[in-house]
Design a protein around this motif. Structure first.
Motif, PDB file in Angstrom:
ATOM      1  N   PRO A 142     -51.859  91.161 -45.407  1.00  0.00           N
ATOM      2  CA  PRO A 142     -51.415  90.489 -46.637  1.00  0.00           C
ATOM      3  C   PRO A 142     -51.889  89.037 -46.649  1.00  0.00           C
ATOM      4  CG  PRO A 142     -49.569  91.545 -45.509  1.00  0.00           C
ATOM      5  CD  PRO A 142     -50.745  91.607 -44.593  1.00  0.00           C
ATOM      6  N   ALA A 143     -52.020  88.479 -47.826  1.00  0.00           N
ATOM      7  CA  ALA A 143     -52.506  87.106 -47.989  1.00  0.00           C
ATOM      8  C   ALA A 143     -51.776  86.096 -47.102  1.00  0.00           C
ATOM      9  CB  ALA A 143     -52.434  86.700 -49.462  1.00  0.00           C
ATOM     10  N   HIS A 198     -43.861  76.709 -57.395  1.00  0.00           N
ATOM     11  CA  HIS A 198     -44.499  77.951 -56.950  1.00  0.00           C
ATOM     12  C   HIS A 198     -44.141  78.169 -55.489  1.00  0.00           C
ATOM     13  CE1 HIS A 198     -47.323  81.217 -56.686  1.00  0.00           C
ATOM     14  NE2 HIS A 198     -47.824  80.659 -55.597  1.00  0.00           N
ATOM     15  N   LEU A 199     -43.455  79.257 -55.213  1.00  0.00           N
ATOM     16  CA  LEU A 199     -43.100  79.623 -53.847  1.00  0.00           C
ATOM     17  C   LEU A 199     -44.206  80.557 -53.359  1.00  0.00           C
ATOM     18  CD1 LEU A 199     -39.601  80.848 -52.671  1.00  0.00           C
ATOM     19  CD2 LEU A 199     -41.745  81.369 -51.526  1.00  0.00           C
ATOM     20  N   GLU A 200     -45.032  80.056 -52.467  1.00  0.00           N
ATOM     21  CA  GLU A 200     -46.230  80.772 -52.018  1.00  0.00           C
ATOM     22  C   GLU A 200     -45.958  81.743 -50.882  1.00  0.00           C
ATOM     23  OE1 GLU A 200     -50.165  81.875 -51.928  1.00  0.00           O
ATOM     24  OE2 GLU A 200     -49.330  80.473 -53.359  1.00  0.00           O
ATOM     25  N   THR A 257     -44.905  88.931 -54.754  1.00  0.00           N
ATOM     26  CA  THR A 257     -44.890  89.702 -53.522  1.00  0.00           C
ATOM     27  C   THR A 257     -45.759  90.926 -53.741  1.00  0.00           C
ATOM     28  OG1 THR A 257     -43.444  90.624 -51.796  1.00  0.00           O
ATOM     29  CG2 THR A 257     -42.829  91.086 -54.084  1.00  0.00           C
ATOM     30  N   ASN A 258     -46.079  91.592 -52.685  1.00  0.00           N
ATOM     31  CA  ASN A 258     -46.871  92.809 -52.798  1.00  0.00           C
ATOM     32  C   ASN A 258     -45.952  93.964 -53.159  1.00  0.00           C
ATOM     33  OD1 ASN A 258     -48.320  95.337 -51.740  1.00  0.00           O
ATOM     34  ND2 ASN A 258     -49.892  93.756 -51.592  1.00  0.00           N
ATOM     35  N   TYR A 295     -44.679  89.783 -59.781  1.00  0.00           N
ATOM     36  CA  TYR A 295     -44.278  88.398 -60.008  1.00  0.00           C
ATOM     37  C   TYR A 295     -42.810  88.320 -60.403  1.00  0.00           C
ATOM     38  CZ  TYR A 295     -48.953  86.538 -59.613  1.00  0.00           C
ATOM     39  OH  TYR A 295     -50.161  86.155 -59.110  1.00  0.00           O
ATOM     40  N   PHE A 296     -42.167  87.279 -59.898  1.00  0.00           N
ATOM     41  CA  PHE A 296     -40.753  87.019 -60.192  1.00  0.00           C
ATOM     42  C   PHE A 296     -40.597  85.564 -60.599  1.00  0.00           C
ATOM     43  CE2 PHE A 296     -40.517  90.623 -57.330  1.00  0.00           C
ATOM     44  CZ  PHE A 296     -39.453  91.366 -57.819  1.00  0.00           C
TER      45      PHE A 296
END
Length: 148
Positions: A32-33, A72-74, A111-112, A142-143
Motif C-alpha cells: 500500500p502507498a 488532509h490525513l495522509e 483508505t484502500n 474517500y471519507f
C-alpha cells in the motif's frame, strides 16, 4: 504526548508503517502507498507527528497537512504491540485539534477498499464516505468528517 517527528524517528516510523500495513499486501497485490511513502521528506516538511510510550518507544504516527480548506490525513499507523490501547484514536483526535486550531472545518482521508477494518472504524469516528475511485492502481475509498 503527541509531538512532531524528527529525523531521528525515521527508522521507527518506517518500521511502524511496514508492520501496520504488511497484512494488506497480499489482499491489495502490492505494498500500500503508506509503506512506500517518503517519510524523510514528510518529516522535513513537518507533516509527521508521533506518539511514544513511557520508555520512548514509538507507538504510532500520523501524517497530515492543510490542503485547500480541509486537513488532509495522509497516513496513520499504530505498532502492533500497541493495538487496543487507544493510540489510533488519540492520533485522530490530535489531527482534529490541529485542524480546528488552523480554522479548518473538516478532515479528508482515504483508505484502500481492501482495508476492511478502516472501512468499519472511520464511520464510527464520525467520517462519511464521499467517493470511491481508482488512483495509481489502488481502489480508494474517500471519507470526510465535518468538525464544526
Amino acid at each position: 504526548m503527541i509531538i512532531q517527528a524528527q529525523i531521528d524517528d525515521l527508522a521507527a516510523i518506517k518500521q511502524c508503517a511496514e508492520l501496520a500495513y504488511a497484512p494488506y499486501v497480499a489482499a491489495i497485490g502490492r505494498k500500500p502507498a503508506p509503506m512506500v511513502a517518503d517519510f524523510a521528506k514528510l518529516i522535513f516538511e513537518k507533516k509527521v507527528h508521533i506518539k511514544k510510550d513511557g520508555e520512548q518507544n514509538l507507538t504510532g504516527f500520523i501524517v497530515f497537512y492543510p490542503q485547500s480548506d480541509v486537513m488532509h490525513l495522509e497516513n496513520i499507523a499504530v505498532m502492533p504491540f500497541a493495538h487496543g490501547m487507544g493510540i489510533g484514536r488519540q492520533l485522530m483526535r490530535y489531527c482534529e485539534e490541529q485542524a480546528i486550531a488552523l480554522g479548518l472545518n473538516s478532515i479528508e482521508l482515504y483508505t484502500n477498499e481492501k482495508m476492511s477494518a478502516n472501512l468499519a472504524i472511520y464511520p464510527k469516528l464520525g467520517y462519511l464516505e464521499t467517493d470511491r475511485r481508482i488512483e495509481d492502481g489502488f481502489h480508494r475509498v474517500y471519507f470526510r468528517k465535518q468538525l464544526v
